[in-house]
Design a protein around this motif. Structure first.
Motif, PDB file in Angstrom:
ATOM      1  N   GLN A   1      51.045  32.086  65.219  1.00  0.00           N
ATOM      2  CA  GLN A   1      50.760  32.676  66.827  1.00  0.00           C
ATOM      3  C   GLN A   1      49.786  33.977  66.428  1.00  0.00           C
ATOM      4  O   GLN A   1      49.046  34.214  67.090  1.00  0.00           O
ATOM      5  CB  GLN A   1      52.010  32.946  67.521  1.00  0.00           C
ATOM      6  N   LYS A   2      50.325  34.864  65.717  1.00  0.00           N
ATOM      7  CA  LYS A   2      49.704  36.126  65.414  1.00  0.00           C
ATOM      8  C   LYS A   2      48.472  35.943  64.657  1.00  0.00           C
ATOM      9  O   LYS A   2      47.544  36.857  65.344  1.00  0.00           O
ATOM     10  CB  LYS A   2      50.555  36.903  64.510  1.00  0.00           C
ATOM     11  N   ASP A   3      48.274  35.006  64.029  1.00  0.00           N
ATOM     12  CA  ASP A   3      47.025  34.781  63.282  1.00  0.00           C
ATOM     13  C   ASP A   3      45.923  33.914  64.110  1.00  0.00           C
ATOM     14  O   ASP A   3      45.017  33.156  63.575  1.00  0.00           O
ATOM     15  CB  ASP A   3      46.972  34.300  61.999  1.00  0.00           C
ATOM     16  N   ALA A   4      46.533  33.402  65.234  1.00  0.00           N
ATOM     17  CA  ALA A   4      45.697  32.348  66.215  1.00  0.00           C
ATOM     18  C   ALA A   4      44.089  32.879  66.254  1.00  0.00           C
ATOM     19  O   ALA A   4      43.804  33.816  66.383  1.00  0.00           O
ATOM     20  CB  ALA A   4      46.121  31.984  67.418  1.00  0.00           C
ATOM     21  N   PRO A   5      43.244  32.089  65.839  1.00  0.00           N
ATOM     22  CA  PRO A   5      41.662  32.704  65.954  1.00  0.00           C
ATOM     23  C   PRO A   5      41.262  32.904  67.237  1.00  0.00           C
ATOM     24  O   PRO A   5      41.687  32.178  68.284  1.00  0.00           O
ATOM     25  CB  PRO A   5      40.922  31.054  65.454  1.00  0.00           C
TER      26      PRO A   5
ATOM     27  N   ALA B   1      34.210  32.605  64.370  1.00  0.00           N
ATOM     28  CA  ALA B   1      34.408  33.255  63.222  1.00  0.00           C
ATOM     29  C   ALA B   1      35.570  33.134  62.350  1.00  0.00           C
ATOM     30  O   ALA B   1      35.910  32.564  61.486  1.00  0.00           O
ATOM     31  CB  ALA B   1      33.670  34.575  62.746  1.00  0.00           C
ATOM     32  N   ASP B   2      36.470  33.540  63.251  1.00  0.00           N
ATOM     33  CA  ASP B   2      38.007  33.515  62.841  1.00  0.00           C
ATOM     34  C   ASP B   2      38.261  32.260  62.421  1.00  0.00           C
ATOM     35  O   ASP B   2      38.947  31.677  61.582  1.00  0.00           O
ATOM     36  CB  ASP B   2      38.909  33.876  63.911  1.00  0.00           C
ATOM     37  N   LEU B   3      37.986  31.024  63.436  1.00  0.00           N
ATOM     38  CA  LEU B   3      38.317  29.772  63.470  1.00  0.00           C
ATOM     39  C   LEU B   3      37.744  29.061  62.239  1.00  0.00           C
ATOM     40  O   LEU B   3      38.658  28.251  61.395  1.00  0.00           O
ATOM     41  CB  LEU B   3      37.888  28.923  64.539  1.00  0.00           C
ATOM     42  N   VAL B   4      36.607  29.449  61.981  1.00  0.00           N
ATOM     43  CA  VAL B   4      35.731  28.681  60.722  1.00  0.00           C
ATOM     44  C   VAL B   4      36.492  29.445  59.635  1.00  0.00           C
ATOM     45  O   VAL B   4      36.815  28.719  58.609  1.00  0.00           O
ATOM     46  CB  VAL B   4      34.281  29.256  60.554  1.00  0.00           C
TER      47      VAL B   4
ATOM     48  N   GLU C   1      41.709  23.880  76.220  1.00  0.00           N
ATOM     49  CA  GLU C   1      41.714  25.316  76.747  1.00  0.00           C
ATOM     50  C   GLU C   1      41.606  26.353  75.671  1.00  0.00           C
ATOM     51  O   GLU C   1      40.936  27.361  75.971  1.00  0.00           O
ATOM     52  CB  GLU C   1      43.337  25.287  77.373  1.00  0.00           C
ATOM     53  N   GLU C   2      42.049  26.010  74.527  1.00  0.00           N
ATOM     54  CA  GLU C   2      41.624  26.919  73.290  1.00  0.00           C
ATOM     55  C   GLU C   2      40.226  27.221  73.110  1.00  0.00           C
ATOM     56  O   GLU C   2      39.611  28.024  72.524  1.00  0.00           O
ATOM     57  CB  GLU C   2      42.477  26.700  72.037  1.00  0.00           C
ATOM     58  N   ARG C   3      39.655  25.958  73.303  1.00  0.00           N
ATOM     59  CA  ARG C   3      38.037  25.802  72.678  1.00  0.00           C
ATOM     60  C   ARG C   3      37.566  27.037  73.732  1.00  0.00           C
ATOM     61  O   ARG C   3      36.613  27.856  73.279  1.00  0.00           O
ATOM     62  CB  ARG C   3      37.639  24.523  73.123  1.00  0.00           C
ATOM     63  N   LYS C   4      37.803  26.802  75.195  1.00  0.00           N
ATOM     64  CA  LYS C   4      36.966  27.677  75.865  1.00  0.00           C
ATOM     65  C   LYS C   4      37.362  29.285  75.729  1.00  0.00           C
ATOM     66  O   LYS C   4      36.501  30.088  75.806  1.00  0.00           O
ATOM     67  CB  LYS C   4      37.441  27.239  77.224  1.00  0.00           C
ATOM     68  N   LYS C   5      38.771  29.474  75.312  1.00  0.00           N
ATOM     69  CA  LYS C   5      39.001  31.104  75.085  1.00  0.00           C
ATOM     70  C   LYS C   5      38.230  31.265  73.812  1.00  0.00           C
ATOM     71  O   LYS C   5      37.865  32.724  73.656  1.00  0.00           O
ATOM     72  CB  LYS C   5      40.624  30.945  74.680  1.00  0.00           C
ATOM     73  N   ILE C   6      38.186  30.628  72.857  1.00  0.00           N
ATOM     74  CA  ILE C   6      37.517  31.015  71.503  1.00  0.00           C
ATOM     75  C   ILE C   6      35.987  30.989  71.843  1.00  0.00           C
ATOM     76  O   ILE C   6      35.202  32.018  71.320  1.00  0.00           O
ATOM     77  CB  ILE C   6      37.668  30.024  70.467  1.00  0.00           C
ATOM     78  N   TRP C   7      35.380  30.422  72.599  1.00  0.00           N
ATOM     79  CA  TRP C   7      33.857  30.258  72.903  1.00  0.00           C
ATOM     80  C   TRP C   7      33.730  31.705  73.951  1.00  0.00           C
ATOM     81  O   TRP C   7      32.839  32.351  73.461  1.00  0.00           O
ATOM     82  CB  TRP C   7      33.567  28.946  73.846  1.00  0.00           C
ATOM     83  N   GLU C   8      34.490  31.816  74.632  1.00  0.00           N
ATOM     84  CA  GLU C   8      34.599  33.150  75.665  1.00  0.00           C
ATOM     85  C   GLU C   8      34.695  34.282  75.083  1.00  0.00           C
ATOM     86  O   GLU C   8      33.933  35.281  75.014  1.00  0.00           O
ATOM     87  CB  GLU C   8      35.399  33.152  76.867  1.00  0.00           C
TER      88      GLU C   8
ATOM     89  N   VAL D   1      31.661  32.444  82.498  1.00  0.00           N
ATOM     90  CA  VAL D   1      31.547  30.959  82.635  1.00  0.00           C
ATOM     91  C   VAL D   1      31.790  30.401  84.007  1.00  0.00           C
ATOM     92  O   VAL D   1      32.614  31.100  84.643  1.00  0.00           O
ATOM     93  CB  VAL D   1      32.651  30.577  81.774  1.00  0.00           C
ATOM     94  N   TYR D   2      31.162  29.456  84.426  1.00  0.00           N
ATOM     95  CA  TYR D   2      31.610  28.831  85.836  1.00  0.00           C
ATOM     96  C   TYR D   2      31.110  27.490  85.490  1.00  0.00           C
ATOM     97  O   TYR D   2      30.449  26.788  84.568  1.00  0.00           O
ATOM     98  CB  TYR D   2      30.322  29.360  86.741  1.00  0.00           C
TER      99      TYR D   2
END
Length: 151
Positions: free
Chosen positions: A60-64, A68-71, A113-120, A127-128
């Motif tokens: 949880q603490k290290d969630a991307p 860049a974090d995700l990759v 949901e997580e994809r959108k958070k990371i993208w944003e 985003v609309y």
């Protein structure tokens, strides 16, 4: 990038494995351009999760938060998916196309949901939604530029 050798957040582990396995491991890491430490960390996390039946205690603490974090956290797995420019993506020097982002998040089974958070978070964008999907704009001081679609 963190200097793991000097960081208090990292600890060296070691062990002995058969020579042919060690040579093959090093060869594959070199061929894929992945650090051995990254692979060992990923394998250790998977092993601990398997043995404990849970995710790593820091998951949880290290969630991307960004692409860049995700990759960076999943570079070894993403190498197998054929994504190009992974080292540059991991450093945040370049950004993936929306198509590559979809491949990355699908390969890692990231929820919408997580994809959108990371993208944003990566783009710090507005985003609309419309009938065609989600429009994403890079925020440039109130001026919308570099329009890309994320759906």
């Amino acid at each position: 990038m963190t200097d793991r050798r000097r960081s208090d957040d990292y600890k060296q582990i070691s062990g002995y494995i058969p020579l042919d396995l060690a040579l093959e491991f090093k060869s594959i890491c070199a061929r894929l351009g992945i650090s051995q430490s990254d692979v060992i960390e990923e394998m250790t996390q998977e092993w601990v999760a398997k043995k404990t039946g849970s995710h790593s205690p820091n998951s949880q603490k290290d969630a991307p938060k960004t692409i860049a974090d995700l990759v960076r956290a999943n570079i070894a797995e993403l190498k197998r998916c054929g994504i190009k420019n992974l080292p540059a993506l991991a450093k945040g020097e370049v950004l993936p196309t929306p198509g590559d982002f979809a491949i990355i998040t699908s390969a890692l089974d990231i929820s919408e949901e997580e994809r959108k958070k990371i993208w944003e978070e990566t783009f710090k964008i507005s985003v609309y939604h419309d009938a065609k999907g989600v429009k994403v704009y890079k925020d440039s001081g109130g001026v919308k530029e570099d329009e890309c679609e994320y759906s």
